[in-house]
Scaffold this active site. Structure first.
Site, PDB file in Angstrom:
ATOM      1  N   ARG A  88       1.730  -1.489 -16.878  1.00  0.00           N
ATOM      2  CA  ARG A  88       2.694  -0.847 -16.007  1.00  0.00           C
ATOM      3  C   ARG A  88       3.164   0.503 -16.538  1.00  0.00           C
ATOM      4  O   ARG A  88       3.850   1.239 -15.838  1.00  0.00           O
ATOM      5  CB  ARG A  88       3.946  -1.742 -15.915  1.00  0.00           C
ATOM      6  CG  ARG A  88       4.144  -2.353 -14.576  1.00  0.00           C
ATOM      7  CD  ARG A  88       5.367  -3.238 -14.586  1.00  0.00           C
ATOM      8  NE  ARG A  88       5.081  -4.483 -13.894  1.00  0.00           N
ATOM      9  CZ  ARG A  88       4.954  -4.578 -12.578  1.00  0.00           C
ATOM     10  NH1 ARG A  88       5.104  -3.531 -11.812  1.00  0.00           N
ATOM     11  NH2 ARG A  88       4.683  -5.733 -12.032  1.00  0.00           N
ATOM     12  N   ARG A 127       8.933  -4.113   7.839  1.00  0.00           N
ATOM     13  CA  ARG A 127       8.333  -5.455   7.813  1.00  0.00           C
ATOM     14  C   ARG A 127       9.228  -6.526   8.456  1.00  0.00           C
ATOM     15  O   ARG A 127      10.411  -6.632   8.153  1.00  0.00           O
ATOM     16  CB  ARG A 127       8.069  -5.820   6.341  1.00  0.00           C
ATOM     17  CG  ARG A 127       7.292  -7.080   6.123  1.00  0.00           C
ATOM     18  CD  ARG A 127       6.564  -7.054   4.810  1.00  0.00           C
ATOM     19  NE  ARG A 127       7.445  -6.852   3.651  1.00  0.00           N
ATOM     20  CZ  ARG A 127       6.984  -6.604   2.422  1.00  0.00           C
ATOM     21  NH1 ARG A 127       5.687  -6.513   2.196  1.00  0.00           N
ATOM     22  NH2 ARG A 127       7.825  -6.437   1.430  1.00  0.00           N
ATOM     23  N   ARG A 173      12.311   1.139  -6.185  1.00  0.00           N
ATOM     24  CA  ARG A 173      11.007   0.676  -6.673  1.00  0.00           C
ATOM     25  C   ARG A 173      10.009   1.827  -6.764  1.00  0.00           C
ATOM     26  O   ARG A 173       9.228   1.920  -7.700  1.00  0.00           O
ATOM     27  CB  ARG A 173      10.437  -0.408  -5.733  1.00  0.00           C
ATOM     28  CG  ARG A 173      11.113  -1.745  -5.886  1.00  0.00           C
ATOM     29  CD  ARG A 173      10.560  -2.743  -4.883  1.00  0.00           C
ATOM     30  NE  ARG A 173       9.134  -3.015  -5.080  1.00  0.00           N
ATOM     31  CZ  ARG A 173       8.344  -3.571  -4.160  1.00  0.00           C
ATOM     32  NH1 ARG A 173       8.823  -3.900  -2.984  1.00  0.00           N
ATOM     33  NH2 ARG A 173       7.080  -3.805  -4.422  1.00  0.00           N
TER      34      ARG A 173
END
Ligand code: ZN
Length: 217
Positions: A88, A127, A173
């Site tokens: 990451r 979504r 994020r």
């Protein structure tokens, strides 16, 4: 087949492409989440991982690497694997290279799934899902909108939005990704193993591009 590392911003299709690769090429999909979950059930490191997950602290890189090493050495990884969610950041990438060196295993292909911030934002913020039948929609993407606002096309159920599928969470994020993970693109480019695949249009097209890379001569 070479090992494959997938790197992508949130909602750029990493999970979907991993699944397609796994199904077609029968190589295991290794995600750090799964590694940690499995560890809590069986591994001797399980208790440490369990405690970290319960208290919400990050599991130490060294433990993740140890779990990864054990996983890579299993028979089903002999013909390659798909690594998702690790490394990451640069520090983890350096440790991963050391591990490969120790196992005498080449790095393989690193594939960056490139989708614009606007595209991934729409995928997350728009979504919607149907709690009754599980169907998924998106009210920000024309071809994925339900026929009637807020109602499932299949079962007429009321569509729900997940609480963390909002702009604020997305921005957080995305920022974390750009600061910590995106530098891996240059890191792996310098190692000569980076491929960039556009992931903004359709999953079929993206998968097709990935296949061209992994099956090249
Ligand atoms: Zn439904």
């Amino acid at each position: 087949m070479k090992d494959i590392i997938l790197i992508a911003p949130p909602a750029a299709g990493k999970g979907t492409q991993s699944k397609l690769l796994q199904e077609k090429y029968h190589i295991p999909h290794i995600s750090t989440g799964d590694l940690l979950r499995t560890a809590t059930e069986q591994n001797e490191l399980g208790d440490i991982v369990k405690k970290a997950m319960e208290t919400g602290t990050l599991v130490d890189d060294e433990i993740v690497l140890k779990l990864l090493e054990t996983r890579i050495l299993k028979n089903d990884c002999q013909n390659g694997y798909i690594l998702d969610g690790f490394p990451r950041n640069i520090k983890q990438a350096e440790s991963y290279l050391k591990l490969l060196n120790k196992l005498n295993r080449p790095l393989g292909d690193v594939i960056y799934l490139d989708a614009s911030k606007e595209t991934t934002m729409k995928r997350i913020v728009g979504r919607l899902s149907c709690p009754t039948c599980g169907a998924v929609y998106n009210d920000q993407i024309e071809e994925n909108k339900p026929k009637r606002f807020g109602t499932c096309d299949i079962c007429n159920g009321s569509l729900r939005k997940r609480e963390d599928d909002n702009l604020e969470t997305f921005n957080k994020r995305y920022k974390t990704f750009m600061e910590e993970t995106y530098p891996l693109v240059d890191f792996f480019k310098a190692k000569g193993c980076l491929f960039i695949v556009g992931s903004g249009i359709s999953k079929e097209r993206t998968f097709n591009e990935i296949e061209k890379i992994i099956n090249r001569g």
